[in-house]
Scaffold this motif. Structure first.
Motif, PDB file in Angstrom:
ATOM      1  N   PHE A 377       0.819  -1.215   0.000  1.00 19.13           N
ATOM      2  CA  PHE A 377       0.000   0.000   0.000  1.00 19.13           C
ATOM      3  C   PHE A 377       0.855   1.269   0.000  1.00 19.13           C
ATOM      4  CE2 PHE A 377      -3.220  -3.130   1.001  1.00 19.13           C
ATOM      5  CZ  PHE A 377      -4.305  -2.652   0.285  1.00 19.13           C
ATOM      6  N   ALA A 378       2.089   1.168   0.485  1.00 19.05           N
ATOM      7  CA  ALA A 378       2.975   2.343   0.418  1.00 19.05           C
ATOM      8  C   ALA A 378       3.462   2.541  -1.017  1.00 19.05           C
ATOM      9  CB  ALA A 378       4.164   2.156   1.350  1.00 19.05           C
ATOM     10  N   ARG A 379       3.762   1.449  -1.668  1.00 18.12           N
ATOM     11  CA  ARG A 379       4.339   1.534  -3.013  1.00 18.12           C
ATOM     12  C   ARG A 379       3.286   1.923  -4.051  1.00 18.12           C
ATOM     13  NH1 ARG A 379       8.751  -1.726  -5.886  1.00 18.12           N
ATOM     14  NH2 ARG A 379       8.743  -0.595  -7.862  1.00 18.12           N
ATOM     15  N   PHE A 380       2.055   1.434  -3.859  1.00 19.37           N
ATOM     16  CA  PHE A 380       0.986   1.687  -4.835  1.00 19.37           C
ATOM     17  C   PHE A 380      -0.227   2.302  -4.142  1.00 19.37           C
ATOM     18  CE2 PHE A 380       3.225  -2.258  -6.236  1.00 19.37           C
ATOM     19  CZ  PHE A 380       3.915  -1.692  -7.304  1.00 19.37           C
ATOM     20  N   PRO A 381      -0.157   3.574  -3.813  1.00 19.71           N
ATOM     21  CA  PRO A 381      -1.244   4.174  -3.026  1.00 19.71           C
ATOM     22  C   PRO A 381      -2.565   4.265  -3.794  1.00 19.71           C
ATOM     23  CG  PRO A 381       0.484   5.788  -3.521  1.00 19.71           C
ATOM     24  CD  PRO A 381       0.959   4.490  -4.050  1.00 19.71           C
ATOM     25  N   ASP A 382      -2.502   4.141  -5.117  1.00 19.12           N
ATOM     26  CA  ASP A 382      -3.747   4.249  -5.899  1.00 19.12           C
ATOM     27  C   ASP A 382      -4.288   2.892  -6.319  1.00 19.12           C
ATOM     28  OD1 ASP A 382      -3.525   6.950  -5.714  1.00 19.12           O
ATOM     29  OD2 ASP A 382      -2.374   7.149  -7.577  1.00 19.12           O
ATOM     30  N   LEU A 383      -3.864   1.869  -5.651  1.00 18.59           N
ATOM     31  CA  LEU A 383      -4.311   0.506  -5.959  1.00 18.59           C
ATOM     32  C   LEU A 383      -5.841   0.444  -5.994  1.00 18.59           C
ATOM     33  CD1 LEU A 383      -2.547  -2.055  -6.149  1.00 18.59           C
ATOM     34  CD2 LEU A 383      -2.992  -2.421  -3.730  1.00 18.59           C
ATOM     35  N   ALA A 384      -6.394  -0.262  -6.985  1.00 20.18           N
ATOM     36  CA  ALA A 384      -7.860  -0.377  -7.062  1.00 20.18           C
ATOM     37  C   ALA A 384      -8.235  -1.733  -7.653  1.00 20.18           C
ATOM     38  CB  ALA A 384      -8.421   0.740  -7.936  1.00 20.18           C
ATOM     39  N   LEU A 385      -9.370  -2.264  -7.197  1.00 18.86           N
ATOM     40  CA  LEU A 385      -9.853  -3.525  -7.765  1.00 18.86           C
ATOM     41  C   LEU A 385     -10.337  -3.295  -9.185  1.00 18.86           C
ATOM     42  CD1 LEU A 385     -12.050  -4.818  -4.785  1.00 18.86           C
ATOM     43  CD2 LEU A 385      -9.877  -5.798  -5.570  1.00 18.86           C
ATOM     44  N   VAL A 386     -10.133  -4.282 -10.048  1.00 19.83           N
ATOM     45  CA  VAL A 386     -10.663  -4.186 -11.408  1.00 19.83           C
ATOM     46  C   VAL A 386     -12.136  -4.579 -11.405  1.00 19.83           C
ATOM     47  CG1 VAL A 386     -10.536  -5.175 -13.729  1.00 19.83           C
ATOM     48  CG2 VAL A 386      -8.433  -4.685 -12.472  1.00 19.83           C
ATOM     49  N   GLU A 387     -12.427  -5.687 -10.726  1.00 19.56           N
ATOM     50  CA  GLU A 387     -13.806  -6.195 -10.672  1.00 19.56           C
ATOM     51  C   GLU A 387     -14.556  -5.445  -9.577  1.00 19.56           C
ATOM     52  OE1 GLU A 387     -14.709  -8.881 -12.498  1.00 19.56           O
ATOM     53  OE2 GLU A 387     -12.716  -9.410 -13.252  1.00 19.56           O
ATOM     54  N   PRO A 388     -15.892  -5.419  -9.654  1.00 19.93           N
ATOM     55  CA  PRO A 388     -16.631  -4.970  -8.479  1.00 19.93           C
ATOM     56  C   PRO A 388     -16.291  -5.897  -7.312  1.00 19.93           C
ATOM     57  CG  PRO A 388     -18.133  -5.688 -10.252  1.00 19.93           C
ATOM     58  CD  PRO A 388     -16.745  -5.860 -10.758  1.00 19.93           C
ATOM     59  N   ALA A 389     -16.367  -5.363  -6.072  1.00 19.20           N
ATOM     60  CA  ALA A 389     -15.864  -6.127  -4.915  1.00 19.20           C
ATOM     61  C   ALA A 389     -16.462  -7.524  -4.817  1.00 19.20           C
ATOM     62  CB  ALA A 389     -16.151  -5.353  -3.633  1.00 19.20           C
ATOM     63  N   ASP A 390     -17.716  -7.694  -5.236  1.00 25.65           N
ATOM     64  CA  ASP A 390     -18.327  -9.020  -5.104  1.00 25.65           C
ATOM     65  C   ASP A 390     -18.255  -9.816  -6.414  1.00 25.65           C
ATOM     66  OD1 ASP A 390     -20.017  -7.544  -6.581  1.00 25.65           O
ATOM     67  OD2 ASP A 390     -21.799  -7.878  -5.352  1.00 25.65           O
ATOM     68  N   GLY A 391     -17.425  -9.344  -7.347  1.00 27.23           N
ATOM     69  CA  GLY A 391     -17.386  -9.991  -8.669  1.00 27.23           C
ATOM     70  C   GLY A 391     -16.314 -11.061  -8.816  1.00 27.23           C
ATOM     71  N   LEU A 392     -15.552 -11.308  -7.761  1.00 24.23           N
ATOM     72  CA  LEU A 392     -14.453 -12.270  -7.892  1.00 24.23           C
ATOM     73  C   LEU A 392     -14.937 -13.702  -7.684  1.00 24.23           C
ATOM     74  CD1 LEU A 392     -11.726 -10.368  -5.875  1.00 24.23           C
ATOM     75  CD2 LEU A 392     -11.936 -10.576  -8.349  1.00 24.23           C
ATOM     76  N   LYS A 393     -14.301 -14.611  -8.396  1.00 24.73           N
ATOM     77  CA  LYS A 393     -14.717 -16.021  -8.273  1.00 24.73           C
ATOM     78  C   LYS A 393     -13.958 -16.693  -7.131  1.00 24.73           C
ATOM     79  CE  LYS A 393     -16.044 -17.113 -13.009  1.00 24.73           C
ATOM     80  NZ  LYS A 393     -15.478 -16.018 -13.814  1.00 24.73           N
ATOM     81  N   PRO A 394     -14.699 -17.472  -6.285  1.00 23.43           N
ATOM     82  CA  PRO A 394     -14.006 -18.191  -5.208  1.00 23.43           C
ATOM     83  C   PRO A 394     -13.275 -19.422  -5.748  1.00 23.43           C
ATOM     84  CG  PRO A 394     -16.363 -18.668  -5.131  1.00 23.43           C
ATOM     85  CD  PRO A 394     -16.161 -17.680  -6.260  1.00 23.43           C
TER      86      PRO A 394
END
Ligand code: HEM
Length: 418
Positions: A377-394
């Motif tokens: 999080f220090a190195r990439f402060p603008d990190l963001a998910l590509v998928e909507p938060a509930d869109g990832l496959k388990p």
């Protein structure tokens, strides 16, 4: 206990491990479920009952001594049951009583808080190297942080600790991954098991001829020099396998979920950035909420156990639902399903287990995540998910709880500041 319901058939593909755990909780503190292969066991979702069972000498993890159904591992069932690998190995996690102490003692020294803390510089160096690679990959688009960080870090660290050379590591990971995440057929399972034990034999042969300052060499010395308290060759191999698998799979899931939760809960990430919550808080809340081991097969009643509202007959099999226990509303209240740093019951989860089988690698897992998260999080402060938060496959598993991928977008600090 006479079960009032038909056994609930567990979803072997783990489409919704938490929905399933809620459903089981609604059926009682312990309820019968059917596992793949038609095996009926008790599933426990209640924290108090779990703690009681995990500290009760009348409950064992050894199927050879305490599960009649297992037939000492010699029958058709042991050969064909799809989950046999979770009970068959001969190491501390499937051992009972004095056998358990003997097998655990052999490696316990390598995992003390002091020995673990000494690994910090190495973990920091590997993390920095991996984040450099992530930065490079980001130029081509989204990066799968599960593969590039959550998986890459713990697999490197545990391989270093065990002394597994790079070429063997890649091969072992491929086979163990396929084996852990459910082989397609009985035939495939047999092929994978054969390949895996052949590789482990190669590793042990290598370390016998060229010992190093690593855990596998230490275990071999303990066995060969005769002070290993009778460590058999099979126990040696199965201990290496346990340390390798348990030493990465769960930590991968923890890192994956922690990153996912922080990115989907910016208010909670802000608490960490402001110093109001710590990275340790993130670790505990994620282990509680996401239980990297969602369900843990299996334990066995050594004799009839009567606990009032719940009772088990001798030989009954019991599975702890760590997914259910982590979100137990009796302990964690109405907000048990939410990711909330700083909750009063933050340290009351038992996601690393409880009693004599308490996770031997908990300090290592904590250290890896406590190094990786702040660095990321220090190195990439603008990190963001590509998928909507509930869109990832388990993952396709009701045991191992993680995502198949964790695609993110990032901008390294240098460009973010421009
Ligand atoms: C987030 C990471 C981890 C989680 C959530 C986790 C969770 C657990 C749990 C719940 C148990 C108890 C199983 C039971 O009682 O049935 C356990 C045991 C164990 N864990 Fe971990 N684990 C993690 C990381 C690690 C690491 C890094 C290692 C490194 C070697 C490790 C090695 C073991 C071993 C050897 C046992 C068996 C201990 C015994 O039977 O005495 N684990 N773990």
């Amino acid at each position: 206990m006479t079960e009032q319901h038909c056994p609930y058939a567990m979803d072997p593909n783990g489409h919704d491990v938490h929905g399933e755990a809620t459903l089981l909780r609604g059926r009682g503190r312990a309820t019968q479920v059917e596992l793949p292969g038609g095996v009926v066991v008790w599933a426990v979702t209640d924290t108090a009952l779990t703690k009681q069972l995990l500290t009760d000498p009348r409950v064992s993890r050894d199927p050879y001594r305490h599960w009649p159904r297992w037939e000492n591992g010699e029958g058709e069932f042991a050969r064909t049951w799809p989950l046999a690998m979770w009970v068959a190995d001969r190491n501390m996690i499937t051992a009972y009583g004095a056998e358990h102490s003997r097998l655990r003692r052999l490696v316990a020294k390598a995992f003390t808080a002091r020995r673990t803390a000494a690994l910090r510089p190495r973990i920091e160096a590997v993390t920095a190297e991996l984040l450099d690679r992530v930065a490079g990959l980001a130029e081509q688009g989204p990066v799968d942080l599960r593969a590039e960080l959550a998986y890459a870090l713990p697999t490197r660290v545990i391989s270093d600790l065990l002394g597994i050379p790079d070429d063997l590591r890649a091969e072992l990971l491929r086979i163990v991954g396929a084996w852990l995440h459910g082989p397609a057929s009985e035939e495939e399972a047999a092929v994978l098991a054969g390949e895996m034990y052949a590789l482990l034999a190669r590793l042990i042969e290598l370390k016998r001829t060229e010992p190093g300052d690593d855990l596998v060499s230490g275990l071999i010395a303990a066995r060969d020099e005769g002070d290993g308290a009778g460590l058999s060759e099979q126990e040696l191999v199965d201990t290496v396998l346990l340390l390798f698998t348990a030493g990465h799979e769960t930590t991968v899931n923890l890192l994956d979920h922690a990153i996912h939760r922080l990115l989907s809960h910016p208010d909670q990430l802000a608490l960490v950035r402001a110093g109001t919550a710590s990275w340790d808080d993130v670790i505990d809340e994620t282990v509680r909420l996401e239980a990297p081991f969602a369900n843990m097969p299996l334990r066995f009643a050594v004799e009839d156990i009567d606990l009032g509202d719940v009772s088990f007959a001798r030989g009954d099999a019991i599975m702890i639902s760590f997914a259910g226990v982590g979100r137990d509303p009796v302990v964690h209240g109405e907000s048990a399903d939410r990711f909330e740093l700083g909750r009063p019951t933050a340290r009351e989860h038992i996601g690393f287990g409880h009693g004599v089988h308490y996770c031997i690698g908990a300090p290592l897992a904590r250290l890896e995540v406590a190094v990786a998260l702040p660095a990321l999080f220090a190195r990439f402060p603008d990190l963001a998910l590509v998928e909507p938060a509930d869109g990832l496959k388990p993952l396709e598993s009701f045991i191992s709880n993680g995502h198949r991928e964790l695609p993110v977008l990032l901008r390294p600090l240098e460009t973010a500041q421009v």
